[in-house]
Design an enzyme around this catalytic site. Structure first.
Site, PDB file in Angstrom:
ATOM      1  CG  ASP A 101      60.532  36.170  34.560  1.00 50.56           C
ATOM      2  OD1 ASP A 101      61.025  36.807  35.381  1.00 50.56           O
ATOM      3  OD2 ASP A 101      60.536  35.108  34.005  1.00 50.56           O
ATOM      4  CG  ASN A 123      63.592  39.265  43.185  1.00 50.90           C
ATOM      5  OD1 ASN A 123      62.121  39.538  42.804  1.00 50.90           O
ATOM      6  ND2 ASN A 123      63.604  38.633  42.089  1.00 50.90           N
TER       7      ASN A 123
HETATM    8  C1  FPP Z   1      61.204  40.221  36.779  1.00 46.92           C
HETATM    9  O1  FPP Z   1      62.411  40.420  35.579  1.00 46.92           O
HETATM   10  C2  FPP Z   1      60.374  40.909  37.752  1.00 46.92           C
HETATM   11  C3  FPP Z   1      60.416  41.116  39.129  1.00 46.92           C
HETATM   12  C4  FPP Z   1      62.016  40.728  38.980  1.00 46.92           C
HETATM   13  C5  FPP Z   1      60.031  41.968  39.622  1.00 46.92           C
HETATM   14  C6  FPP Z   1      58.698  42.376  38.918  1.00 46.92           C
HETATM   15  C7  FPP Z   1      58.898  43.743  38.544  1.00 46.92           C
HETATM   16  C8  FPP Z   1      57.964  44.958  37.797  1.00 46.92           C
HETATM   17  C9  FPP Z   1      57.220  43.893  37.898  1.00 46.92           C
HETATM   18  C10 FPP Z   1      58.631  46.208  38.565  1.00 46.92           C
HETATM   19  C11 FPP Z   1      58.195  46.974  39.711  1.00 46.92           C
HETATM   20  C12 FPP Z   1      56.633  46.370  40.476  1.00 46.92           C
HETATM   21  C13 FPP Z   1      55.789  47.162  40.683  1.00 46.92           C
HETATM   22  C14 FPP Z   1      54.345  47.037  41.776  1.00 46.92           C
HETATM   23  C15 FPP Z   1      55.839  48.798  40.918  1.00 46.92           C
HETATM   24  P1  FPP Z   1      63.881  39.512  35.548  1.00 46.92           P
HETATM   25  O2  FPP Z   1      64.067  40.704  36.623  1.00 46.92           O
HETATM   26  O3  FPP Z   1      63.389  38.786  37.119  1.00 46.92           O
HETATM   27  O4  FPP Z   1      63.821  39.570  34.694  1.00 46.92           O
HETATM   28  P2  FPP Z   1      65.070  38.746  33.790  1.00 46.92           P
HETATM   29  O5  FPP Z   1      64.976  37.508  33.993  1.00 46.92           O
HETATM   30  O6  FPP Z   1      64.781  39.307  32.532  1.00 46.92           O
HETATM   31  O7  FPP Z   1      65.903  38.913  34.504  1.00 46.92           O
END
Ligand code: FPP
Length: 277
Positions: A37, A85
């Site tokens: 996250d 998501n």
């Molecule tokens: C949370 O960040 C993360 C995700 C939505 C999913 C994880 C995705 C990755 C690590 C990138 C790609 C992965 C691979 C395997 C290629 P957020 O957008 O919820 O962060 P925030 O809460 O700070 O907005």
């Protein structure tokens, strides 16, 4: 645990090696799950667009996986894209994440091979775009004979929908007369989970400080130790995985039993007079 002669701890950075030296190799977790996250916040703190946070997060995925493979961690399961998501994020962001996943698999396949990493997926992956599924199958096939860490990406995954899918599978078995409803056991439910082939996680790490499970591996984390760090996922590296494992090793797992410091055991508790309520 893998045989000691298959470990590649000599490939750890000097900083990682210093933390690894504090670990008890015989008490390494079998399975670490991570809620990655904070990509958006990482970008926001730098006045960058969110997608750059995801791009940086993909680099963390590779680096953490490589450290896991060097220390011989058998199972690493990353929450890469939840059902929520998929449903609730702007289409442009979802499309970007799908493109990032494809590129990630393509550009990191050789590194996965070099690190003896086997790739697998959990989730309702059949609902993902077909070109993404093709790339996923390609990477899974290419790495299927690797014998080191299994990296499982949870994609279009939700813990409750996993349970729904498991119960549907179980209901089908009942309908076919293979099992009777009053004989269902926890093992039967486990058999129908996406994770039926792996042990439950020993350690769940969540980055960016949130104290939530966010619908991740709900059945499987019943006795899992939870480690939450304020560090945002794009800043998370192998050394932080090792620090989380060090913290895990300082804990006492009880599985509902008694610990070393639980007080004296009373052999005849029936003799104790209870106050009227
Ligand atoms: C949370 O960040 C993360 C995700 C939505 C999913 C994880 C995705 C990755 C690590 C990138 C790609 C992965 C691979 C395997 C290629 P957020 O957008 O919820 O962060 P925030 O809460 O700070 O907005």
């Amino acid at each position: 645990m893998f045989p000691p002669d298959t470990l590649r701890t000599y490939e750890l950075t000097p900083e990682e090696r210093a933390v690894y030296a504090t670990l008890k190799p015989e008490r390494l977790p079998e399975h670490v799950a991570i809620i990655m996250d904070g990509n958006g916040r990482w970008a926001g703190h730098r006045s960058l667009k969110r997608f750059l946070g995801h791009q940086q997060g993909a680099k963390s995925v590779q680096l953490v996986t490589e450290t896991a493979s060097r220390i011989g961690l058998p199972w690493l399961t990353l929450y890469a894209f939840s059902l929520e998501n998929n449903l609730r994020r702007p289409r442009a962001e979802v499309n970007f994440l799908m493109r990032l996943l494809r590129t990630y698999l393509e550009t990191n396949l050789q590194r996965m091979m070099d690190n003896n990493v086997r790739m697998k997926y959990i989730g309702r992956t059949r609902e993902l775009p077909s070109e993404v599924q093709d790339k996923m199958h390609w990477a899974e096939e290419a790495t299927a004979r690797n014998t080191g860490t299994t990296l499982t990406l949870a994609l279009n995954y939700g813990g409750r929908s996993e349970l729904v899918d498991a119960f549907r599978g179980l209901a089908a078995e009942i309908k076919q007369g293979h099992i009777s409803p009053d004989r269902i056991t926890e093992e039967d439910i486990h058999r129908h989970l996406y994770t039926a082939h792996m042990p439950d996680p020993d350690l769940l790490i969540r980055t960016s400080g949130e104290m939530r499970l966010s619908n991740y591996l709900l059945w499987q984390v019943a006795y899992t130790e939870i480690f939450v760090t304020d560090r945002l996922w794009p800043d998370f590296r192998g050394i932080h995985l090792l620090e989380a494992i060090a913290d895990f090793q300082r804990r006492e797992r009880r599985y509902g039993g008694l610990g070393e410091d639980s007080g004296e055991v009373d052999e005849e508790p029936d003799r104790i007079k209870l106050a009227a309520s």
